[in-house]
Design an enzyme around this catalytic site. Sequence first.
Site, short mmCIF file in Angstrom:
data_model
loop_
_atom_site.label_atom_id
_atom_site.label_comp_id
_atom_site.label_asym_id
_atom_site.label_seq_id
_atom_site.Cartn_x
_atom_site.Cartn_y
_atom_site.Cartn_z
CB CYS A 133 -51.98 -25.26 -67.27
SG CYS A 133 -52.98 -24.17 -68.62
CB CYS A 188 -55.22 -26.23 -68.75
SG CYS A 188 -54.02 -25.33 -69.57
CG ASP A 189 -55.79 -28.75 -65.68
OD1 ASP A 189 -56.47 -28.90 -66.52
OD2 ASP A 189 -54.46 -29.01 -65.54
#
Length: 321
Positions: A137, A140-141
């Site tokens: 992701c 997300c990261d």
Amino acid sequence: MTATPKHTRLLILGSGPAGYTAAVYAARANLKPTMITGLQQGGQLMTTTDVDNWPGDVEGLQGPALMQRMAEHAERFHTEMIFDHIHTVDLKQRPFRLKGDSAEYTADALIVATGATAKYLGIASEEKFKGKGVSACATCDGFFFREQEVVVIGGGNTAVEEALYLSNIASKVYLVHRRDKLRAEKIMQDKLFEKAAAGKIELVWNHTVDEVLGDDSGVTGVRVKDVNSGATRDIAATGFFVAIGHTPNTGIFEGQLEMHDGYIKIHSGQHGMATMTSVPGVFAAGDVADHVYRQAITSAGFGCMAALDAERWLDQQKVVG
């Protein structure tokens, strides 16, 4: 002698952000929900280390910690939590019937929040560095790889989206694909090629990933193999993003709920209920019905909507718990 199934007015299947949020809202509406957590209690966030985009948590937090907080919140309002794995459902009966490894359950209404599972390559080195540079992701990261070089693996819409997103954060993005052309939509490919021409993205055609390289600090590079010659080369990178798609956890609902590519179809706006599925009284929330956003915050919002829809539907049915 067969044990009597446990009956509940509202059953929530799944325990990620969507399920926990649905439980909080349903419990506050006095629906006395029962949650079947599934084998991976907390869902995908249990394998996510740093969550840096949860509103209100300025310092960031760990995925498992966020899931623990959500579980405690749901339990505070007396949601009944049951650790079980459902393997069979019958949505043709009323009440709905579900069979688990430990017991059977019936419910007047059902919220499906079983989520989706990110697809990984399945190589040992990839598993070794999950949460230490290996991610599925970018949204997300990606932040953690600002001005660093990263590798994205894949050739479809997901891979191109991840590469484009990361190109605004990382110093350079390598997009590794096993073929000599992409499967992504043409307009997305055009954007990608523009970034490649500007030097932000390098396309590595006809290569597969042989090994994720790293040490105690995390990922240090990726070894790729030419599918034609078999020759290998190492790409120095601190981030490795797998973008080969997600598998929604919907197998037990095949043939009972309308789906598209495995994702449960919700009939947004039907009966004024945005999360209603093709079966009245069954609602879907989170990644199980969302192939676009797949964020903890959007899943939580979905869970809220599903609980409110279920409350309204149950009230219309005059079901007494």
